[in-house]
Design an enzyme around this catalytic site. Sequence first.
Site, mmCIF file in Angstrom:
data_model
loop_
_atom_site.group_PDB
_atom_site.id
_atom_site.type_symbol
_atom_site.label_atom_id
_atom_site.label_comp_id
_atom_site.label_asym_id
_atom_site.label_seq_id
_atom_site.Cartn_x
_atom_site.Cartn_y
_atom_site.Cartn_z
ATOM 1 C CD GLN A 1 -3.104 -0.715 2.203
ATOM 2 O OE1 GLN A 1 -3.132 -1.370 3.233
ATOM 3 N NE2 GLN A 1 -3.943 0.267 1.957
ATOM 4 C CG HIS A 2 0.408 3.557 2.360
ATOM 5 N ND1 HIS A 2 -0.897 3.986 2.503
ATOM 6 C CD2 HIS A 2 0.643 2.721 3.407
ATOM 7 C CE1 HIS A 2 -1.416 3.445 3.585
ATOM 8 N NE2 HIS A 2 -0.515 2.666 4.150
ATOM 9 C CG ASP B 1 0.232 -5.254 1.569
ATOM 10 O OD1 ASP B 1 -0.567 -4.368 1.962
ATOM 11 O OD2 ASP B 1 1.450 -5.205 1.814
#
Length: 489
Positions: free
Chosen positions: A80-81, A243
């Site tokens: 992520q991110h 994830d």
Amino acid sequence: MYLGIDCGTQGTKALVLDPVGGRVLGQGSAPHDLLSGDGGRREQDPAQWVEALCLATAQALAEAGVDGQQVRGVGVSGQQHGLVLLDRHGQVLRPAKLWCDTESSAQNQRLLDHLGGTQGSLDRLGVAIAPGYTVSKLLWTLEEHPEVFRQIARILLPHDYLNFWLTGRACSEYGDASGTGYFNVRQRQWDLQMLRDIDPAGRLQQALPTLIEPRQAVGTLLPDVARRLGLNPQARVSSGGGDNMMGAIGTGNIQPGVVTMSLGSSGTVYAFSDQPRVSVEPEVATFCSSTGGWLPLICTMNLTNVTRAVRDLFALSLEAFNRQVEMAPIGAEGVLMLPFLNGERVPALPHATGSLLGLTPGNLTAANLCRAAVEGTTFGLRYGLDLLRSAGLSSQSIRLIGGGARSAAWRQMVADIMNTDITCPREAEAAALGAAIQAAWCDNVAELPALCERCVHLEDSLAARPVPAHVQAYEQVYLQYRHHIRALG
């Protein structure tokens, strides 16, 4: 057959799933390199993700003995991110800044102040933006690389980028979008004003991917990509997700009452909710799930990176490290590690550094340092679980995944520190499994609960139950940890 891909920080995993028989037929993996630098820079080259995806897929198909033409769907899980920037030709403009990158911490603080602090961020977005979220990386790019910023045509997350490479379509789904810092988790839509505040000219909002529902397909494989992977060109690529969202599916965490804990490069704890119950605690991220609900989550930035650093310090194999952990007693004879090598998100200490406390001539041993590393990182997860419990989360049992879950000593430690029964799914690669299950769901093989029932299996031999004497001993050490955390705050 369905292919699940998980693009993580350390590497890419792939598996082939038979959703009718509920069996994983084959797996593959390939590593990634990490580009590190001063100031908290943590980046990767997206081209390496593509190469790793190809290698892992080939290995999984070969191990399964499956012709790629039998693959009807592909699902992608991603860390992520991360920020992937493309120009108008679809080319990557610079290395992707990752979830663990803290180089844009100053920009994050300014954006948080702009929103009215943590409460203002919670009120507007449903999450409190934190260092590592995508939005501060955009402001950092504007300020540090204006020539790159001027060329931005697409803003993608890691799993979005791999879906784009597979299909040629730029899409995103609610779960992964929740961690950008420019997405409203209550309303499930982009916060366009947030991007206009960074770039009044509107370049950023024009570069956003299309939002799609969790069960929607992004599209089918591009012909050249299908040939390169040896897959059926009609294979449908599902929405995929972050994830953690795919790990939730891969552990059967799709309805209230199940808690998943991941012992990976980061540590996460999350549980499904059918309502956007935004916690008053800013460290709890009430992300959307990739199944139509929400996934209240806490994430620590230091876990196996810390244990790996201690292993490297003493040149220990994983087996030797685990033996050292088992040799030391609970509490490591007074040695306490605050393991904040990357700063920390939970507890909220972005500028903290790691420290060792309680050292004496008699307790300075490799065994105690190894155990202190595992205990210190697990205390961070306990801190986060306490936040989730205070927000009303019930945790009668925890489904444990990630590399650390393979350690019997660590499993028992989690059971004792959390005072909760531990179970482990048989399939260790929960995010890749979740991606494959989602692909089958997207292809209408069956409804999601039936697919999880069929494909997610718990391994009784990997269970752990809390030992009352251990629980009591750890509670005393955990109270010391909390005392030192308050001193840092």
